[in-house]
Design a protein around this motif. Structure first.
Motif, PDB file in Angstrom:
ATOM      1  N   UNK A   1     -24.625  98.089  -8.953  1.00  0.00           N
ATOM      2  CA  UNK A   1     -23.965  96.986  -9.109  1.00  0.00           C
ATOM      3  C   UNK A   1     -24.924  96.934 -10.656  1.00  0.00           C
ATOM      4  N   UNK A   2     -26.773  96.936 -10.534  1.00  0.00           N
ATOM      5  CA  UNK A   2     -27.143  96.545 -11.480  1.00  0.00           C
ATOM      6  C   UNK A   2     -26.447  97.714 -12.741  1.00  0.00           C
ATOM      7  N   UNK A   3     -26.339  98.907 -12.500  1.00  0.00           N
ATOM      8  CA  UNK A   3     -25.955  99.816 -13.622  1.00  0.00           C
ATOM      9  C   UNK A   3     -24.968  99.271 -14.278  1.00  0.00           C
ATOM     10  N   UNK A   4     -23.430  98.415 -13.515  1.00  0.00           N
ATOM     11  CA  UNK A   4     -22.473  98.232 -14.419  1.00  0.00           C
ATOM     12  C   UNK A   4     -22.762  96.593 -14.840  1.00  0.00           C
ATOM     13  N   UNK A   5     -23.653  95.915 -14.418  1.00  0.00           N
ATOM     14  CA  UNK A   5     -23.972  95.087 -14.949  1.00  0.00           C
ATOM     15  C   UNK A   5     -25.049  94.982 -16.756  1.00  0.00           C
ATOM     16  N   UNK A   6     -25.679  95.965 -16.460  1.00  0.00           N
ATOM     17  CA  UNK A   6     -26.476  96.558 -17.728  1.00  0.00           C
ATOM     18  C   UNK A   6     -25.527  97.014 -18.525  1.00  0.00           C
ATOM     19  N   UNK A   7     -24.257  97.956 -18.238  1.00  0.00           N
ATOM     20  CA  UNK A   7     -22.738  98.048 -19.509  1.00  0.00           C
ATOM     21  C   UNK A   7     -22.189  97.353 -19.799  1.00  0.00           C
ATOM     22  N   UNK A   8     -22.038  95.840 -19.103  1.00  0.00           N
ATOM     23  CA  UNK A   8     -21.657  94.611 -19.138  1.00  0.00           C
ATOM     24  C   UNK A   8     -22.226  94.376 -19.935  1.00  0.00           C
ATOM     25  N   UNK A   9     -23.553  93.663 -19.856  1.00  0.00           N
ATOM     26  CA  UNK A   9     -24.659  93.536 -20.885  1.00  0.00           C
ATOM     27  C   UNK A   9     -24.979  93.926 -21.818  1.00  0.00           C
ATOM     28  N   UNK A  10     -24.418  94.990 -22.268  1.00  0.00           N
ATOM     29  CA  UNK A  10     -24.241  95.557 -23.626  1.00  0.00           C
ATOM     30  C   UNK A  10     -22.892  95.965 -24.345  1.00  0.00           C
TER      31      UNK A  10
ATOM     32  N   UNK B   1     -16.138  92.220 -15.339  1.00  0.00           N
ATOM     33  CA  UNK B   1     -16.380  93.286 -13.793  1.00  0.00           C
ATOM     34  C   UNK B   1     -15.058  93.565 -14.002  1.00  0.00           C
ATOM     35  N   UNK B   2     -14.402  93.204 -12.926  1.00  0.00           N
ATOM     36  CA  UNK B   2     -12.815  93.320 -12.622  1.00  0.00           C
ATOM     37  C   UNK B   2     -12.504  93.385 -13.953  1.00  0.00           C
ATOM     38  N   UNK B   3     -12.276  93.416 -15.063  1.00  0.00           N
ATOM     39  CA  UNK B   3     -10.840  94.123 -16.257  1.00  0.00           C
ATOM     40  C   UNK B   3     -11.832  95.890 -16.068  1.00  0.00           C
ATOM     41  N   UNK B   4     -13.581  95.944 -15.930  1.00  0.00           N
ATOM     42  CA  UNK B   4     -13.852  96.973 -16.140  1.00  0.00           C
ATOM     43  C   UNK B   4     -13.920  98.268 -15.372  1.00  0.00           C
ATOM     44  N   UNK B   5     -14.251  97.416 -14.579  1.00  0.00           N
ATOM     45  CA  UNK B   5     -14.895  98.272 -13.293  1.00  0.00           C
ATOM     46  C   UNK B   5     -13.752  98.239 -11.839  1.00  0.00           C
ATOM     47  N   UNK B   6     -12.711  96.906 -11.800  1.00  0.00           N
ATOM     48  CA  UNK B   6     -11.990  96.633 -10.598  1.00  0.00           C
ATOM     49  C   UNK B   6     -12.638  94.956  -9.844  1.00  0.00           C
ATOM     50  N   UNK B   7     -12.028  94.775  -9.131  1.00  0.00           N
ATOM     51  CA  UNK B   7     -12.778  93.786  -8.182  1.00  0.00           C
ATOM     52  C   UNK B   7     -14.241  93.937  -7.727  1.00  0.00           C
ATOM     53  N   UNK B   8     -15.201  93.541  -7.951  1.00  0.00           N
ATOM     54  CA  UNK B   8     -16.230  93.162  -7.745  1.00  0.00           C
ATOM     55  C   UNK B   8     -17.017  93.145  -5.855  1.00  0.00           C
TER      56      UNK B   8
ATOM     57  N   UNK C   1     -21.940  91.916  -2.881  1.00  0.00           N
ATOM     58  CA  UNK C   1     -23.227  91.746  -3.557  1.00  0.00           C
ATOM     59  C   UNK C   1     -22.573  90.791  -5.042  1.00  0.00           C
ATOM     60  N   UNK C   2     -21.340  90.178  -5.827  1.00  0.00           N
ATOM     61  CA  UNK C   2     -20.870  89.491  -6.199  1.00  0.00           C
ATOM     62  C   UNK C   2     -19.822  88.385  -5.756  1.00  0.00           C
ATOM     63  N   UNK C   3     -20.789  87.332  -5.635  1.00  0.00           N
ATOM     64  CA  UNK C   3     -19.902  86.696  -4.457  1.00  0.00           C
ATOM     65  C   UNK C   3     -19.321  85.462  -5.865  1.00  0.00           C
ATOM     66  N   UNK C   4     -18.513  84.489  -5.452  1.00  0.00           N
ATOM     67  CA  UNK C   4     -16.976  83.939  -6.624  1.00  0.00           C
ATOM     68  C   UNK C   4     -17.968  83.233  -7.005  1.00  0.00           C
ATOM     69  N   UNK C   5     -18.127  82.735  -8.207  1.00  0.00           N
ATOM     70  CA  UNK C   5     -19.460  81.399  -8.837  1.00  0.00           C
ATOM     71  C   UNK C   5     -18.945  80.404  -8.633  1.00  0.00           C
ATOM     72  N   UNK C   6     -18.606  79.825  -7.613  1.00  0.00           N
ATOM     73  CA  UNK C   6     -18.730  78.690  -6.649  1.00  0.00           C
ATOM     74  C   UNK C   6     -19.944  78.353  -5.536  1.00  0.00           C
ATOM     75  N   UNK C   7     -19.626  80.405  -5.119  1.00  0.00           N
ATOM     76  CA  UNK C   7     -20.434  80.397  -3.947  1.00  0.00           C
ATOM     77  C   UNK C   7     -21.989  81.203  -4.779  1.00  0.00           C
ATOM     78  N   UNK C   8     -21.996  81.719  -5.580  1.00  0.00           N
ATOM     79  CA  UNK C   8     -23.125  82.056  -6.099  1.00  0.00           C
ATOM     80  C   UNK C   8     -24.195  80.760  -6.805  1.00  0.00           C
ATOM     81  N   UNK C   9     -24.048  79.571  -7.101  1.00  0.00           N
ATOM     82  CA  UNK C   9     -24.693  78.427  -7.585  1.00  0.00           C
ATOM     83  C   UNK C   9     -25.196  77.338  -6.340  1.00  0.00           C
ATOM     84  N   UNK C  10     -24.110  77.722  -5.417  1.00  0.00           N
ATOM     85  CA  UNK C  10     -24.224  76.312  -4.134  1.00  0.00           C
ATOM     86  C   UNK C  10     -26.067  76.395  -4.457  1.00  0.00           C
TER      87      UNK C  10
END
Length: 193
Positions: A55-64, A129-136, A140-149
Motif C-alpha cells: 500500500x505504501x508503493x501505491x501511495x508513493x505512485x499516487x503522490x507523483x 486510489x479507487x480510480x487507479x487501483x480499485x477499492x482500497x 489499511x485505508x479506512x474512510x476519511x471520517x474514521x481515519x480522522x476520528x
C-alpha cells in the motif's frame, strides 16, 4: 530483488509503477529487512507488514501521478516514517531514481482549517486510489471520517516506556479479581453468622 506483483495487484502500465513494483526498500543485505523491522516496530505480523508495504508503493505512485496532494492512511504513514529513517535509500535512490522528484513528509500544523484540509486531502487520496487501483482495503485505508476520528487515531507506546498487557489478560485478571472479592465477601458473611 522483489518479484513483480501478481494479476490481482496490477496497476496502470506506467514506468513509475513498474519501478515501484520491483523496488526493495532499505539495504538488500540488512540482517533485519525493512518488512521485518516495520512488523517489529508496529507489533504486526510479517504478512501484515508486507501488505502495508504494498500500500505504501501505491501511495508513493499516487503522490507523483495523482495531480493533487495525497495523504496516507495511518498504516501507510508508518511505512513512510520508517522509510524516511533509511535516509540514503529514501533521498538518494527512491525519490530521484524511482519517483523522479522529492517526496517530503509534512505533518499537520493543527487547528480547524488544517483538520478540514487534511480530511479533504485524505478523501481525495481515496478517490484517486479507487480510480487507479480499485477499492482500497478497508483495514489499511479506512474512510476519511474514521481515519480522522480521535478515537481511531493510533497511539504509539514503546515497550521500554510502558508495561503492555493484552486485553485478554486484563479480562482474565479482572474476572479473577471479581471472583476473589466475591469469595472474600462471602467468607466475611459466613464468619459473621
Amino acid at each position: 530483488m522483489r518479484k513483480a506483483p501478481g494479476p490481482a495487484a496490477e496497476a496502470p502500465d506506467h514506468p513509475i509503477w513498474s519501478a515501484l513494483s520491483y523496488y526493495t526498500f532499505g539495504p538488500e543485505d540488512a540482517s533485519l529487512p525493512f518488512a521485518e523491522r516495520l512488523a517489529r516496530d508496529n507489533g504486526w505480523s510479517r504478512a501484515h507488514a508486507e501488505r502495508v508495504i504494498e500500500e505504501y508503493r501505491r501511495f508513493a505512485f499516487l503522490a507523483v501521478t495523482a495531480g493533487h496532494p495525497v495523504t496516507p492512511s495511518d498504516a501507510v504513514d508508518q511505512a513512510w516514517h520508517l522509510h524516511l529513517t533509511y535516509s540514503r535509500d529514501y533521498w538518494e535512490r527512491f525519490c530521484p531514481g524511482l519517483l523522479g522528484r522529492p517526496l517530503h513528509h509534512g505533518p499537520t500544523a493543527g487547528g480547524a482549517d488544517e483538520q478540514h484540509r487534511y480530511f479533504s486531502q485524505y478523501a481525495e487520496t481515496l478517490r484517486s486510489y479507487e480510480r487507479v487501483f480499485g477499492r482500497p482495503p478497508a483495514d489499511l485505508w479506512p474512510d476519511a471520517a474514521q481515519r480522522l476520528n480521535e478515537d481511531h487515531k493510533a497511539r504509539r507506546v514503546h515497550p521500554r516506556d510502558a508495561l503492555i498487557v493484552p486485553r485478554r489478560v486484563v479480562r482474565i485478571v479482572s474476572l479473577t479479581a471479581v471472583a476473589m472479592l466475591f469469595a472474600l465477601a462471602l467468607g466475611a458473611l459466613l464468619l459473621r453468622s
